[in-house]
Design an enzyme around this catalytic site. Structure first.
Site, PDB file in Angstrom:
ATOM      1  N   ASN A  41       0.798  -1.234   0.000  1.00  0.00           N
ATOM      2  CA  ASN A  41       0.000   0.000   0.000  1.00  0.00           C
ATOM      3  C   ASN A  41       0.830   1.284   0.000  1.00  0.00           C
ATOM      4  OD1 ASN A  41       0.753  -0.456   2.682  1.00  0.00           O
ATOM      5  ND2 ASN A  41      -1.011   0.640   3.470  1.00  0.00           N
ATOM      6  N   GLU A  72       4.659  -3.554  12.268  1.00  0.00           N
ATOM      7  CA  GLU A  72       3.573  -2.579  12.108  1.00  0.00           C
ATOM      8  C   GLU A  72       2.447  -3.305  11.403  1.00  0.00           C
ATOM      9  OE1 GLU A  72       3.291   0.243  13.425  1.00  0.00           O
ATOM     10  OE2 GLU A  72       5.368   0.553  14.055  1.00  0.00           O
ATOM     11  N   CYS A 100      -3.143   1.541   6.871  1.00  0.00           N
ATOM     12  CA  CYS A 100      -3.380   0.989   8.209  1.00  0.00           C
ATOM     13  C   CYS A 100      -3.797   2.087   9.164  1.00  0.00           C
ATOM     14  CB  CYS A 100      -2.162   0.232   8.713  1.00  0.00           C
ATOM     15  SG  CYS A 100      -0.703   1.232   8.789  1.00  0.00           S
ATOM     16  N   GLU A 144       9.052   3.248  14.576  1.00  0.00           N
ATOM     17  CA  GLU A 144       9.718   3.577  13.318  1.00  0.00           C
ATOM     18  C   GLU A 144       9.791   5.096  13.194  1.00  0.00           C
ATOM     19  OE1 GLU A 144       9.273   0.765   9.970  1.00  0.00           O
ATOM     20  OE2 GLU A 144       7.166   0.854  10.536  1.00  0.00           O
TER      21      GLU A 144
HETATM   22  C1  UN1 Z   1       0.138   7.422   6.649  1.00  0.00           C
HETATM   23  O1  UN1 Z   1      -1.016   7.338   7.064  1.00  0.00           O
HETATM   24  O2  UN1 Z   1       0.605   8.477   6.216  1.00  0.00           O
HETATM   25  O3  UN1 Z   1       0.592   0.758   6.046  1.00  0.00           O
HETATM   26  C2  UN1 Z   1       1.077   6.290   6.671  1.00  0.00           C
HETATM   27  C3  UN1 Z   1       0.174   1.847   6.407  1.00  0.00           C
HETATM   28  C4  UN1 Z   1       1.016   2.630   7.359  1.00  0.00           C
HETATM   29  C5  UN1 Z   1       1.466   3.920   6.819  1.00  0.00           C
HETATM   30  C6  UN1 Z   1       0.447   4.981   6.936  1.00  0.00           C
HETATM   31  N1  UN1 Z   1       2.147   1.847   7.760  1.00  0.00           N
HETATM   32  O4  UN1 Z   1      -0.885   2.264   6.001  1.00  0.00           O
END
Ligand code: UN1
Length: 478
Positions: free
Chosen positions: A149, A247, A281, A459
């Site tokens: 993503n 994550e 996420c 992170e």
């Molecule tokens: C964001 O919302 O700018 O996989 C980053 C994901 C997260 C990154 C989101 N690790 O959606």
């Protein structure tokens, strides 16, 4: 046909087999073929990283700065072109694609600076005449396993700190988005980094993931992706005593209180829930709204959703691109059905859309009349689907927001300092947003969650040092 190859020990290779890279906005458009590494190639990548580790660990801060700064500069210079490739293979719209590429470039620039800014402590010992110094050293070979993503930003926010702190890298990007990883690897290959310090292996996680998580020469694994895969990686890393950073999912709440500025609440909720096709996420998938503003909020959201243009990610008029693939689209549609079956009302969208080009298009779904116990409010969908939960007041909103096994990002829209302050203190989440979308984070500050969302050190920002270094305490008696 463009080939997205593996990069091992400074050489490019075709892989044991290949898979097609398909454009989700137009499935007739095959962007290229991606190398799938064999287990032996994944092992060779680890060996190459291991062989390069002493050399890169001994590099000066200036050498690390120069390498990372060069990578950042080229990414930023090519952001339109790389953004287009990213949008073509992932399906987020052009503005989001080039925005993400820009973020990746900025991350490399930030960690270039961090390579120069490394700190330590010098202390007096409790014993007379003895001094103590505490310094950070590289961990060694790190394996980075990244999702589809954010095809360039997530690899960037793992690779940049890994290299800045003197580690060597094996990157295993998601199979769905090999183009962005390949472009990044090409840029890295020209940066002056010693051969073997960065390696790229494509392919299925189930195939080569276990090689990376069990190889004794890999010292740390950083993973972003699903909860079940994350748990499996944690188990493998425990068995082999590797550092691990995970994550994973989210079911992020956006609380909207009666006193909210409705324009801000609608804009933040639309962005948080549906931009990037909801495939973040950090997406706001639970809209928790107090009863005094509920009906006006739902009416405004529905109106706004009607106007959103869903279509080809590469068409500049598009606001919501396609879902990434058929499997994810089926899951998204399934959850709309599940919500309906549980008594939710589909206020807008939730169906597959046909466009001129064959692709995975879906009308963003807003589901109302839902309650906290429903599956739609407990399980991560990872698509353009958000549900509304009506609550009485702030206290109930907070309780519902926290009643969740995830804890990544929690938002609140309010004009009250009292509620905003209380929410920042009590939200069970790694990130809290006041009058801002739950998604869309800065690149220079820590990123991560609590509860089932994350595991291990944070992170990004200078907190990234925690994972990518190990501490040495040295005692000296002159
Ligand atoms: C964001 O919302 O700018 O996989 C980053 C994901 C997260 C990154 C989101 N690790 O959606």
């Amino acid at each position: 046909m463009t080939e997205f190859r593996n990069f091992i020990a400074g050489s490019w290779s075709e892989g044991a087999s290949q898979s097609p890279n398909i454009n989700p906005s137009d499935t007739r458009d095959v962007i290229g073929t991606a190398a799938r590494a064999s287990r032996a190639e994944a092992e060779a990548a680890v060996e190459a990283a291991h062989a390069a580790a002493p050399l890169w660990a001994a590099s000066t801060p200036q050498q690390r700065f120069d390498v990372l700064d060069r990578i950042g500069t080229e990414i930023l210079e090519r952001r339109e072109e790389l953004g287009r490739l990213l949008s073509r293979e992932e399906g987020k719209i052009l503005a989001e694609g080039s925005g993400e590429v820009m973020r990746a470039g900025q991350i490399f620039k930030f960690f270039a600076g961090e390579a120069l800014r490394q700190t330590g402590d010098v202390l007096a010992s409790v014993r007379p005449g003895v001094t103590v110094d505490v310094r950070r050293e590289p961990v060694g070979v790190v394996a980075l396993i990244t999702p589809w993503n954010f095809p360039i930003a997530i690899p960037a926010w793992k690779i940049a700190p890994a290299l800045a702190y003197g580690n060597t890298v094996v990157l295993k990007p998601a199979e769905l988005v090999p183009g962005s990883a390949h472009a990044l690897a090409e840029i890295i290959s020209r940066s002056g980094l010693p051969a073997g310090a960065f390696n790229l292996v494509g392919g299925k996680g189930s195939d080569i993931g276990p090689v990376l998580t069990s190889h004794p020469k890999v010292k740390a694994v950083s993973f972003t992706g699903s909860v079940p895969t994350g748990r499996g990686i944690a188990r493998a890393c425990a068995e082999n005593l590797k550092k691990v950073q995970l994550e994973m999912g989210g079911k992020n709440p956006m609380v909207v209180l009666d006193d909210a500025d409705l324009d801000i609440a609608v804009a933040a909720s639309l962005n948080g829930a549906f931009f990037s096709t909801g495939q973040r996420c950090t997406a706001s998938s639970r809209l928790i709204v107090t009863e005094g503003i509920h009906d006006r909020f739902v009416a405004r959201m529905t109106e706004a959703l009607k106007k959103l243009v869903v279509g080809d990610a590469l068409d500049p008029a598009t606001q919501i691109g396609p879902v990434v693939d058929e499997r994810q689209l089926a899951q998204d549609l399934d959850y709309v059905d599940i919500a309906r079956g549980e008594g939710g009302k589909v206020a807008f969208g939730g169906e597959r859309l046909n466009r001129e080009k064959p692709g995975f298009y879906m009308a963003p779904a807003l589901i109302t009349e839902t309650t906290p116990g429903m599956r739609i409010n407990r399980e991560e969908v990872f698509g353009p689907v958000a549900s509304v939960i009506r609550v009485k007041d702030y206290d109930e909103a907070l309780a519902v927001a926290n009643d969740c096994e995830f804890g990544l990002s929690s938002g609140i829209c309010t004009t009250s300092l009292k509620y905003a302050s209380d929410f920042k203190a009590k939200a069970q989440a790694g990130m809290v947003m006041v009058n801002l979308p739950t998604a869309g984070v800065d690149y220079h500050v820590p990123f991560g969650g609590t509860k089932g969302s994350s595991f291990g050190p944070r992170e990004q920002g200078r907190y990234a040092a925690e994972f990518y270094t190990t501490v040495k305490t040295a005692y000296t008696q002159p």
